[in-house]
Design a protein around this motif. Sequence first.
Motif, PDB file in Angstrom:
ATOM      1  N   ALA A 189      -8.096   6.817  -5.484  1.00  0.00           N
ATOM      2  CA  ALA A 189      -7.589   6.447  -4.166  1.00  0.00           C
ATOM      3  C   ALA A 189      -7.357   7.681  -3.299  1.00  0.00           C
ATOM      4  O   ALA A 189      -7.638   7.673  -2.088  1.00  0.00           O
ATOM      5  CB  ALA A 189      -6.305   5.642  -4.307  1.00  0.00           C
ATOM      6  N   LYS A 190      -6.864   8.740  -3.907  1.00  0.00           N
ATOM      7  CA  LYS A 190      -6.643   9.982  -3.161  1.00  0.00           C
ATOM      8  C   LYS A 190      -7.971  10.562  -2.668  1.00  0.00           C
ATOM      9  O   LYS A 190      -8.088  11.021  -1.526  1.00  0.00           O
ATOM     10  CB  LYS A 190      -5.923  11.002  -4.045  1.00  0.00           C
ATOM     11  CG  LYS A 190      -4.504  10.628  -4.415  1.00  0.00           C
ATOM     12  CD  LYS A 190      -3.903  11.649  -5.369  1.00  0.00           C
ATOM     13  CE  LYS A 190      -2.510  11.237  -5.837  1.00  0.00           C
ATOM     14  NZ  LYS A 190      -1.960  12.209  -6.831  1.00  0.00           N
ATOM     15  N   GLY A 201      -7.059   4.773   0.507  1.00  0.00           N
ATOM     16  CA  GLY A 201      -7.619   4.617  -0.838  1.00  0.00           C
ATOM     17  C   GLY A 201      -7.306   3.278  -1.479  1.00  0.00           C
ATOM     18  O   GLY A 201      -8.004   2.843  -2.395  1.00  0.00           O
ATOM     19  N   HIS A 202      -6.267   2.615  -0.989  1.00  0.00           N
ATOM     20  CA  HIS A 202      -5.794   1.394  -1.647  1.00  0.00           C
ATOM     21  C   HIS A 202      -5.070   0.524  -0.638  1.00  0.00           C
ATOM     22  O   HIS A 202      -4.513   1.021   0.347  1.00  0.00           O
ATOM     23  CB  HIS A 202      -4.831   1.783  -2.788  1.00  0.00           C
ATOM     24  CG  HIS A 202      -4.126   0.636  -3.438  1.00  0.00           C
ATOM     25  ND1 HIS A 202      -2.907   0.153  -2.990  1.00  0.00           N
ATOM     26  CD2 HIS A 202      -4.459  -0.119  -4.511  1.00  0.00           C
ATOM     27  CE1 HIS A 202      -2.528  -0.851  -3.777  1.00  0.00           C
ATOM     28  NE2 HIS A 202      -3.443  -1.037  -4.693  1.00  0.00           N
ATOM     29  N   VAL A 203      -5.074  -0.774  -0.884  1.00  0.00           N
ATOM     30  CA  VAL A 203      -4.227  -1.700  -0.145  1.00  0.00           C
ATOM     31  C   VAL A 203      -3.698  -2.724  -1.144  1.00  0.00           C
ATOM     32  O   VAL A 203      -4.378  -3.086  -2.119  1.00  0.00           O
ATOM     33  CB  VAL A 203      -4.996  -2.389   1.005  1.00  0.00           C
ATOM     34  CG1 VAL A 203      -6.068  -3.344   0.475  1.00  0.00           C
ATOM     35  CG2 VAL A 203      -4.036  -3.130   1.941  1.00  0.00           C
ATOM     36  N   GLY A 204      -2.465  -3.165  -0.941  1.00  0.00           N
ATOM     37  CA  GLY A 204      -1.870  -4.129  -1.870  1.00  0.00           C
ATOM     38  C   GLY A 204      -0.653  -4.794  -1.259  1.00  0.00           C
ATOM     39  O   GLY A 204      -0.137  -4.372  -0.217  1.00  0.00           O
ATOM     40  N   ARG A 253       3.400   2.864  -1.535  1.00  0.00           N
ATOM     41  CA  ARG A 253       4.024   3.834  -0.622  1.00  0.00           C
ATOM     42  C   ARG A 253       3.139   5.041  -0.342  1.00  0.00           C
ATOM     43  O   ARG A 253       3.066   5.516   0.796  1.00  0.00           O
ATOM     44  CB  ARG A 253       5.360   4.311  -1.198  1.00  0.00           C
ATOM     45  CG  ARG A 253       6.178   5.161  -0.223  1.00  0.00           C
ATOM     46  CD  ARG A 253       7.483   5.614  -0.830  1.00  0.00           C
ATOM     47  NE  ARG A 253       7.273   6.571  -1.917  1.00  0.00           N
ATOM     48  CZ  ARG A 253       8.272   7.193  -2.555  1.00  0.00           C
ATOM     49  NH1 ARG A 253       9.531   6.928  -2.213  1.00  0.00           N
ATOM     50  NH2 ARG A 253       8.016   8.046  -3.530  1.00  0.00           N
ATOM     51  N   ASP A 254       2.438   5.508  -1.376  1.00  0.00           N
ATOM     52  CA  ASP A 254       1.717   6.771  -1.249  1.00  0.00           C
ATOM     53  C   ASP A 254       0.226   6.626  -0.971  1.00  0.00           C
ATOM     54  O   ASP A 254      -0.397   7.566  -0.471  1.00  0.00           O
ATOM     55  CB  ASP A 254       1.900   7.608  -2.525  1.00  0.00           C
ATOM     56  CG  ASP A 254       3.364   7.883  -2.837  1.00  0.00           C
ATOM     57  OD1 ASP A 254       4.190   7.839  -1.896  1.00  0.00           O
ATOM     58  OD2 ASP A 254       3.685   8.134  -4.019  1.00  0.00           O
ATOM     59  N   LEU A 255      -0.360   5.472  -1.307  1.00  0.00           N
ATOM     60  CA  LEU A 255      -1.822   5.360  -1.250  1.00  0.00           C
ATOM     61  C   LEU A 255      -2.330   4.238  -0.354  1.00  0.00           C
ATOM     62  O   LEU A 255      -3.536   4.050  -0.223  1.00  0.00           O
ATOM     63  CB  LEU A 255      -2.374   5.164  -2.682  1.00  0.00           C
ATOM     64  CG  LEU A 255      -2.003   6.258  -3.681  1.00  0.00           C
ATOM     65  CD1 LEU A 255      -2.381   5.840  -5.098  1.00  0.00           C
ATOM     66  CD2 LEU A 255      -2.671   7.582  -3.320  1.00  0.00           C
ATOM     67  N   TRP A 280      -8.657  -2.767  -3.782  1.00  0.00           N
ATOM     68  CA  TRP A 280      -7.661  -3.829  -3.630  1.00  0.00           C
ATOM     69  C   TRP A 280      -7.617  -4.633  -4.920  1.00  0.00           C
ATOM     70  O   TRP A 280      -8.643  -5.113  -5.403  1.00  0.00           O
ATOM     71  CB  TRP A 280      -8.048  -4.726  -2.451  1.00  0.00           C
ATOM     72  CG  TRP A 280      -7.147  -5.905  -2.209  1.00  0.00           C
ATOM     73  CD1 TRP A 280      -5.813  -6.000  -2.433  1.00  0.00           C
ATOM     74  CD2 TRP A 280      -7.545  -7.178  -1.654  1.00  0.00           C
ATOM     75  NE1 TRP A 280      -5.336  -7.231  -2.063  1.00  0.00           N
ATOM     76  CE2 TRP A 280      -6.380  -7.973  -1.572  1.00  0.00           C
ATOM     77  CE3 TRP A 280      -8.766  -7.701  -1.209  1.00  0.00           C
ATOM     78  CZ2 TRP A 280      -6.409  -9.277  -1.081  1.00  0.00           C
ATOM     79  CZ3 TRP A 280      -8.789  -8.997  -0.713  1.00  0.00           C
ATOM     80  CH2 TRP A 280      -7.624  -9.780  -0.649  1.00  0.00           C
ATOM     81  N   VAL A 281      -6.440  -4.794  -5.498  1.00  0.00           N
ATOM     82  CA  VAL A 281      -6.258  -5.631  -6.682  1.00  0.00           C
ATOM     83  C   VAL A 281      -5.603  -6.938  -6.253  1.00  0.00           C
ATOM     84  O   VAL A 281      -4.486  -6.947  -5.720  1.00  0.00           O
ATOM     85  CB  VAL A 281      -5.390  -4.922  -7.750  1.00  0.00           C
ATOM     86  CG1 VAL A 281      -5.026  -5.888  -8.872  1.00  0.00           C
ATOM     87  CG2 VAL A 281      -6.128  -3.711  -8.315  1.00  0.00           C
TER      88      VAL A 281
END
Length: 444
Positions: A189-190, A201-204, A253-255, A280-281
């Motif tokens: 993701a980074k 890098g990510h969404v959730g 929070r970070d990604l 995305w999970v």
Amino acid sequence: MVDMTRREALRAGAAALAAPALVERANAQGGFDWRRFRGERIEATVQLSPRGQFLQKNNAEFEELTGIKVGLEVVPEQQHRQKIIVEYASGRPSFDVTEISLHVNKRQVGKARWNTDIKALIADSSLTAPDFDFADYGEGMVSYATQADGRLDSCPAGADYFILYYNKELFATRNVGIPKTWDEMAEAAKRLADPSKQIHGHVGRGVKNANVVLWSSYLLGTAQRDMIDANRQLITDTPDAIWAGETYRRFIRDLSPPGSIGFNWNECQTTFMQGRAAMWVDGIGFAAPLEDKARSRIAGKVGYAVVPRGPGPNHHCALFGAGYAIPEASRKKGPAWFYIQWALGRANQLKWLTSGAGVPARSSPFRNEEAISQSHFPREFFQTLEASAKIARAGLPEIVPVTQFRDVIGSALTNTLGGADVATELKRATAEFRPVLEQSERES
């Protein structure tokens, strides 16, 4: 064509009419007849989803096949759950068929014995089509739909496995491999984030209640893998649960995009289909809109994989599911059962799979190579689905106050996104919810 047309469905119905009864009963009227209840009318209520929309689109096929009129309503998920419980509790539900979220309402409806045990209907050859083939249902989903006392009070409809969606184009551009562990996923993701293009890098899911199923996905990769123990005691503040909470906080929070603390699945889906998130999970059922060229900028570029492993010996993906049920109070159980047989028959369950509307509870669709080869979904989609089925485990505890559980634990997780300590929040939430669960268990 692979899909059954309306004319073919009618021919199948005629064939069923002529078929002999499989099991002779003393009071049998003869063989099964799809037209037996012609002229009747039933009411059905299902959740707003690709499955509900599929039934809505094809409702006329059932009416033409059987002569039964169906008042079908499709209601948004949360409102639907509230609606049916209120109506069940009144003793006079307005529906003859309803969808049940097994991961939310199974224990509640089972405890109250609100639904009909369909085992007797299945065994009655005058009421069950010879080709319905209940043995075709997967053992895991039949178990999921069966109450602790052995009653099968809903017919398994669909499974929802949490999987990893990824943007193949972004992965190829950065030469990133599919992550096998949650730590690898965080590092990927980074590398995949591009702030200059507002790509994350990510969404959730970050919003309370909805976020618990993402946290439980991480927990299922530890040595613990459950939220209550064998004695039905709450265990959501253990070292493994805290690790899952810290992993959740890191990803959201970070990604993830700013504002993710308010994201439910809809915001996640929009972000991912716009190409603004690399991974995305979430549930397998979102594959259909992601591959819709009219709506999604990344249609044809979506990758599918099983969820990564955690640090423990287990590797599970979260399982959620639904069943279709007939209220015990319904006076039209026969026509209602006909509707369920049609809705969840082999032909429609295959269409669910190949159209991306959902994952069927039946096993036969996974063996239909012709249908899979002609689907607009890539083979990777079906491979991920089959692999996920082998490692699936309930993503929520089977308890009556499951919504309250999600509220309490979800609030704790949301608080951690604002800087609160994970261990402190989970211990507080566990202490808050423990007496609620104990009271519920005493009343069961």
